[in-house]
Scaffold this active site. Structure first.
Site, PDB file in Angstrom:
ATOM      1  N   LYS A   1      -5.517   8.083  -8.809  1.00  0.00           N
ATOM      2  CA  LYS A   1      -6.815   8.032  -9.489  1.00  0.00           C
ATOM      3  C   LYS A   1      -7.236   8.773 -10.369  1.00  0.00           C
ATOM      4  CE  LYS A   1      -8.825   7.867  -5.509  1.00  0.00           C
ATOM      5  NZ  LYS A   1      -7.547   7.620  -4.466  1.00  0.00           N
TER       6      LYS A   1
ATOM      7  N   ARG B   1       3.253  11.793   3.455  1.00  0.00           N
ATOM      8  CA  ARG B   1       2.515  10.598   3.610  1.00  0.00           C
ATOM      9  C   ARG B   1       3.446   9.578   4.298  1.00  0.00           C
ATOM     10  NH1 ARG B   1       0.519  11.612  -2.727  1.00  0.00           N
ATOM     11  NH2 ARG B   1      -1.052  12.766  -2.131  1.00  0.00           N
TER      12      ARG B   1
ATOM     13  N   GLN C   1     -10.922   8.635  -2.149  1.00  0.00           N
ATOM     14  CA  GLN C   1     -10.447   7.487  -1.153  1.00  0.00           C
ATOM     15  C   GLN C   1     -10.200   5.984  -1.730  1.00  0.00           C
ATOM     16  OE1 GLN C   1     -13.155   9.618  -0.055  1.00  0.00           O
ATOM     17  NE2 GLN C   1     -11.640  11.102  -0.057  1.00  0.00           N
TER      18      GLN C   1
ATOM     19  N   LYS D   1      -5.264  10.904 -12.174  1.00  0.00           N
ATOM     20  CA  LYS D   1      -4.247  10.673 -13.559  1.00  0.00           C
ATOM     21  C   LYS D   1      -5.230   9.633 -14.260  1.00  0.00           C
ATOM     22  CE  LYS D   1      -0.228   9.156 -15.688  1.00  0.00           C
ATOM     23  NZ  LYS D   1       1.070   8.573 -15.625  1.00  0.00           N
TER      24      LYS D   1
ATOM     25  N   GLY E   1      -5.659   5.398  -0.618  1.00  0.00           N
ATOM     26  CA  GLY E   1      -5.910   6.685  -1.250  1.00  0.00           C
ATOM     27  C   GLY E   1      -4.598   7.220  -1.853  1.00  0.00           C
ATOM     28  N   ASP E   2      -4.686   8.169  -2.627  1.00  0.00           N
ATOM     29  CA  ASP E   2      -3.300   8.734  -3.545  1.00  0.00           C
ATOM     30  C   ASP E   2      -2.554   7.721  -4.285  1.00  0.00           C
ATOM     31  OD1 ASP E   2      -4.188  11.042  -1.872  1.00  0.00           O
ATOM     32  OD2 ASP E   2      -3.028  10.489  -0.238  1.00  0.00           O
TER      33      ASP E   2
ATOM     34  N   GLY F   1      -7.938  14.547  -2.814  1.00  0.00           N
ATOM     35  CA  GLY F   1      -6.887  15.546  -3.502  1.00  0.00           C
ATOM     36  C   GLY F   1      -6.378  14.609  -4.751  1.00  0.00           C
ATOM     37  N   HIS F   2      -6.777  14.999  -5.745  1.00  0.00           N
ATOM     38  CA  HIS F   2      -6.329  14.356  -7.143  1.00  0.00           C
ATOM     39  C   HIS F   2      -5.392  15.417  -7.902  1.00  0.00           C
ATOM     40  CE1 HIS F   2      -9.259  11.396  -6.089  1.00  0.00           C
ATOM     41  NE2 HIS F   2     -10.430  12.300  -6.451  1.00  0.00           N
TER      42      HIS F   2
ATOM     43  N   ASN G   1     -12.185  15.998   0.955  1.00  0.00           N
ATOM     44  CA  ASN G   1     -11.062  15.287   1.614  1.00  0.00           C
ATOM     45  C   ASN G   1     -10.256  14.733   0.462  1.00  0.00           C
ATOM     46  OD1 ASN G   1     -13.434  13.607   0.933  1.00  0.00           O
ATOM     47  ND2 ASN G   1     -13.154  12.145   2.639  1.00  0.00           N
TER      48      ASN G   1
ATOM     49  N   VAL H   1       4.614   5.449 -15.350  1.00  0.00           N
ATOM     50  CA  VAL H   1       6.288   5.606 -15.312  1.00  0.00           C
ATOM     51  C   VAL H   1       6.395   6.951 -15.057  1.00  0.00           C
ATOM     52  CG1 VAL H   1       6.502   3.649 -16.542  1.00  0.00           C
ATOM     53  CG2 VAL H   1       6.254   5.539 -17.663  1.00  0.00           C
TER      54      VAL H   1
HETATM   55  P1  GDP Z   1      -5.328  10.383  -6.194  1.00  0.00           P
HETATM   56  O1  GDP Z   1      -5.978  10.675  -4.810  1.00  0.00           O
HETATM   57  O2  GDP Z   1      -5.410   8.735  -6.297  1.00  0.00           O
HETATM   58  O3  GDP Z   1      -5.954  10.898  -7.418  1.00  0.00           O
HETATM   59  O4  GDP Z   1      -3.737  10.558  -6.236  1.00  0.00           O
HETATM   60  P2  GDP Z   1      -3.046  11.829  -5.855  1.00  0.00           P
HETATM   61  O5  GDP Z   1      -3.080  12.699  -6.977  1.00  0.00           O
HETATM   62  O6  GDP Z   1      -3.421  12.366  -4.398  1.00  0.00           O
HETATM   63  O7  GDP Z   1      -1.555  11.296  -5.678  1.00  0.00           O
HETATM   64  C1  GDP Z   1      -0.873  10.707  -6.748  1.00  0.00           C
HETATM   65  C2  GDP Z   1       0.262  11.491  -7.070  1.00  0.00           C
HETATM   66  O8  GDP Z   1       1.157  10.697  -8.117  1.00  0.00           O
HETATM   67  C3  GDP Z   1       0.081  12.769  -7.904  1.00  0.00           C
HETATM   68  O9  GDP Z   1       0.878  13.914  -7.586  1.00  0.00           O
HETATM   69  C4  GDP Z   1       0.138  12.388  -9.282  1.00  0.00           C
HETATM   70  O10 GDP Z   1       0.694  13.491 -10.310  1.00  0.00           O
HETATM   71  C5  GDP Z   1       1.436  11.346  -9.170  1.00  0.00           C
HETATM   72  N1  GDP Z   1       1.355  10.284 -10.170  1.00  0.00           N
HETATM   73  C6  GDP Z   1       0.378   9.595 -10.684  1.00  0.00           C
HETATM   74  N2  GDP Z   1       0.832   8.528 -11.567  1.00  0.00           N
HETATM   75  C7  GDP Z   1       2.112   8.606 -11.392  1.00  0.00           C
HETATM   76  C8  GDP Z   1       3.349   7.905 -11.968  1.00  0.00           C
HETATM   77  O11 GDP Z   1       3.189   6.769 -12.664  1.00  0.00           O
HETATM   78  N3  GDP Z   1       4.444   8.098 -11.565  1.00  0.00           N
HETATM   79  C9  GDP Z   1       4.905   9.464 -10.940  1.00  0.00           C
HETATM   80  N4  GDP Z   1       6.207   9.254 -10.593  1.00  0.00           N
HETATM   81  N5  GDP Z   1       3.879  10.036 -10.410  1.00  0.00           N
HETATM   82  C10 GDP Z   1       2.478   9.749 -10.548  1.00  0.00           C
HETATM   83  P1  IMO Z   2      -7.643  10.510  -2.314  1.00  0.00           P
HETATM   84  O1  IMO Z   2      -9.171  10.421  -3.132  1.00  0.00           O
HETATM   85  C1  IMO Z   2      -5.744   9.685   1.477  1.00  0.00           C
HETATM   86  C2  IMO Z   2      -7.838   9.810   5.223  1.00  0.00           C
HETATM   87  C3  IMO Z   2      -7.497  10.737   6.182  1.00  0.00           C
HETATM   88  C4  IMO Z   2      -7.682  10.250   7.556  1.00  0.00           C
HETATM   89  C5  IMO Z   2      -9.063   9.385   7.203  1.00  0.00           C
HETATM   90  C6  IMO Z   2     -10.271   9.862   7.454  1.00  0.00           C
HETATM   91  O2  IMO Z   2      -7.084  11.770  -2.580  1.00  0.00           O
HETATM   92  O3  IMO Z   2      -7.229   9.349  -2.261  1.00  0.00           O
HETATM   93  P2  IMO Z   2     -11.696  12.393   6.316  1.00  0.00           P
HETATM   94  O4  IMO Z   2     -11.524  13.846   6.604  1.00  0.00           O
HETATM   95  O5  IMO Z   2     -11.982  11.558   5.235  1.00  0.00           O
HETATM   96  O6  IMO Z   2     -12.643  11.773   7.609  1.00  0.00           O
HETATM   97  O7  IMO Z   2     -10.291  11.479   7.105  1.00  0.00           O
HETATM   98  O8  IMO Z   2      -9.026   9.386   5.754  1.00  0.00           O
HETATM   99  N1  IMO Z   2      -8.553  10.410   4.016  1.00  0.00           N
HETATM  100  C7  IMO Z   2      -7.476  10.262   2.686  1.00  0.00           C
HETATM  101  N2  IMO Z   2      -6.221   9.526   2.642  1.00  0.00           N
HETATM  102  N3  IMO Z   2      -6.375  10.139   0.304  1.00  0.00           N
HETATM  103  C8  IMO Z   2      -7.569  10.708   0.229  1.00  0.00           C
HETATM  104  O9  IMO Z   2      -8.300  10.982  -0.709  1.00  0.00           O
HETATM  105  C9  IMO Z   2      -8.134  10.674   1.691  1.00  0.00           C
HETATM  106  N4  IMO Z   2      -9.375  11.029   2.248  1.00  0.00           N
HETATM  107  C10 IMO Z   2      -9.680  10.823   3.435  1.00  0.00           C
HETATM  108  O10 IMO Z   2      -6.346  11.351   6.231  1.00  0.00           O
HETATM  109  O11 IMO Z   2      -7.084   9.368   7.729  1.00  0.00           O
HETATM  110 MG    MG Z   3      -5.150  12.244  -3.253  1.00  0.00          MG
END
Ligand code: GDP
Ligand code: IMO
Ligand code: MG
Length: 429
Positions: free
Chosen positions: A16, A304, A223, A18, A12-13, A40-41, A38, A413
């Site tokens: 996606k 994280r 996720q 972006k 995760g994170d 967070g984008h 759950n 980047v």
């Molecule tokens: P998601 O859950 O997969 O949508 O990802 P999150 O938003 O939780 O976490 C990704 C983080 O990385 C966010 O704060 C984005 O703004 C940031 N991000 C995405 N692509 C890039 C990148 O290429 N470079 C940097 N420095 N940050 C990025």
């Molecule tokens: P995005 O979409 C990172 C993790 C939680 C926990 C496990 C189960 O932003 O990538 P839950 O509340 O889903 O039952 O928790 O999954 N988890 C994530 N970790 N990014 C996420 O979503 C997540 N959604 C759930 O931290 O370990």
């Molecule tokens: Mg996220």
């Protein structure tokens, strides 16, 4: 026209949100097919930061119809809070479509999520506490509440009473907490019904008609591969199908419609919550990745866990999802490291594993086998073509590409919408 699936490759994170935003102007529909709030984008548009939890990231693009598919679990309070928050910032929220078959997160399931974690103690999953697991459990147990139930008070009441008849026993007798009144739950859910009604549709039919009319549909996962309930690091997973297969069950679009699978892979690895993580760092390098990458959860604010790139996971993501294209994000965060370890295989009790071990206890014991590449120190945030990157950054991408077994079509980047290198078109435009 085709449906395109976008998934996370790691835990995760990966970025996606972006990536979805990047594709936004070229697609007509963006469908969230699994998970709930759950997720967070974070999406950054012209310096403005948007944090989305329940809504598909496509809501930020005016030409896109955002869809909450049947595979999603919906917390109605969060849905309207998020919609109101975006509307206050000038985002057009009128296009949202919500599946009549999506399940609703009832308030008692939020409570159960939290008390179960407390009860598990050292064996806890580290969930987000949003009621995700108990709501999917109700779905599988056939005692869930669906969006369509909100429009028939009699049926809603029956379903809530049925669920509470035994959940209250568990809450009171096992967890020693207050029993929940069915009336309170029904009243709360009904209070959202009229506002929700115009958004609700048979989303599978809406999407089939869109595809038949030649529209582009993007299916966006919450996720990621290793958090998938079947293919992830069970039990340290979420409770939904976050891989490409889940895109079909979670949206009602058949597999024969999917033409491409894009996986988002962070240039290093992160994980939130508990569970095994072979390349995790506990040293200064881990701190540097966390600070430079701003690796703090969008949903819970938790720091994280950070580690080096793991291409065993990348290969696994390619296999499970049938990845056609990778987007490698956050390459800029690796700037400044003298050398960059890449995990190419695991050592499990003296045996080399090139593939993800099927046995979780092997994965728990896996020690990364690293290959070392030279780093770079130049600022790469202004790079817009592959050739703009320093030679060592190019070499890093090429080696990762070789090891994960699918092409790297784009490279992030920086967090901004345009801070990306597109090597190969992600869509057939
Ligand atoms: P998601 O859950 O997969 O949508 O990802 P999150 O938003 O939780 O976490 C990704 C983080 O990385 C966010 O704060 C984005 O703004 C940031 N991000 C995405 N692509 C890039 C990148 O290429 N470079 C940097 N420095 N940050 C990025
Ligand atoms: P995005 O979409 C990172 C993790 C939680 C926990 C496990 C189960 O932003 O990538 P839950 O509340 O889903 O039952 O928790 O999954 N988890 C994530 N970790 N990014 C996420 O979503 C997540 N959604 C759930 O931290 O370990
Ligand atoms: Mg996220």
């Amino acid at each position: 026209m085709p449906a395109i699936v976008l998934v996370g490759a790691q835990w995760g994170d990966e970025g996606k949100g972006k990536a979805t935003d990047l594709l936004g102007s070229d697609v007509d529909y963006v469908v969230k097919f699994n998970g709930g709030n759950n997720a967070g984008h974070t999406v950054v548009i012209e310096g403005e930061k948007y944090a989305l939890h329940l809504l598909p990231s496509g809501i930020l693009t005016p030409s896109v119809v955002p869809v909450i598919g049947n595979g999603v679990v919906v917390d109605l309070e969060v849905l309207f809070e998020e919609l109101d928050g975006l509307a206050a910032r000038g985002v057009d929220i009128s296009r949202l479509v919500v599946s009549a078959n999506a399940h609703v997160i009832a308030p008692y399931n939020r409570t159960l999520d939290k008390v179960t974690e407390r009860f598990l103690g050292a064996r806890k999953i580290g969930t987000t506490g949003r009621g995700i697991g108990p709501t999917y459990a109700d779905k599988m147990n056939r005692i869930g509440v669906r969006v369509q139930d909100l429009f028939d008070e009699g049926i809603l009441r029956q379903k809530v009473e049925a669920a509470l008849s035994f959940k209250n026993q568990i809450l009171a007798k096992i967890y020693n907490t207050r029993a929940v009144e069915a009336d309170e739950v029904v009243d709360e859910l009904l209070s959202y019904a009229e506002r929700l009604r115009p958004m609700v549709a048979d989303t599978s039919l809406v999407l089939e008609e869109a595809l038949a009319a030649g529209k582009n549909v993007l299916l966006e996962a919450g996720q990621a591969t290793l958090l998938d309930v079947d293919h992830g690091t069970y039990p340290f997973v979420t409770s939904s199908s976050a891989t490409a297969g889940g895109a079909c069950t979670g949206s009602g679009i058949p597999p024969t419609r999917v033409s491409r699978v894009i996986a988002i892979l962070k240039a290093y690895t992160t994980r939130v919550g508990e569970g095994p993580f072979p390349t995790e760092l506990f040293d200064e390098d881990g701190e540097t990745l966390r600070n430079n990458g701003a690796e703090f959860g969008t949903t819970t604010g938790r720091p994280r866990r950070c580690g080096w790139m793991d291409t065993v996971i990348g290969r696994y993501a390619t296999r499970i999802n049938g990845v056609t294209d990778f987007v490698v994000t956050k390459l800029d965060v690796l700037t400044g490291f003298e050398r960059l370890p890449i995990c190419v295989a695991y050592d499990v009790d003296g045996v080399r594993h090139e593939q993800m071990p099927v046995n979780q206890s092997d994965f728990h014991h896996a020690k990364p086998i690293y290959e070392y590449l030279d780093g770079w120190s130049e600022d790469i945030s202004g790079a817009r073509t592959f050739e703009d990157l320093p030679a060592n950054a190019q070499a890093y991408i090429l080696r990762v590409e070789e090891l994960i077994g699918a092409r790297v079509s784009a490279i992030g980047v920086g967090p901004g919408r345009h801070e990306i290198i597109e090597r190969h078109p992600l869509l057939d435009r």
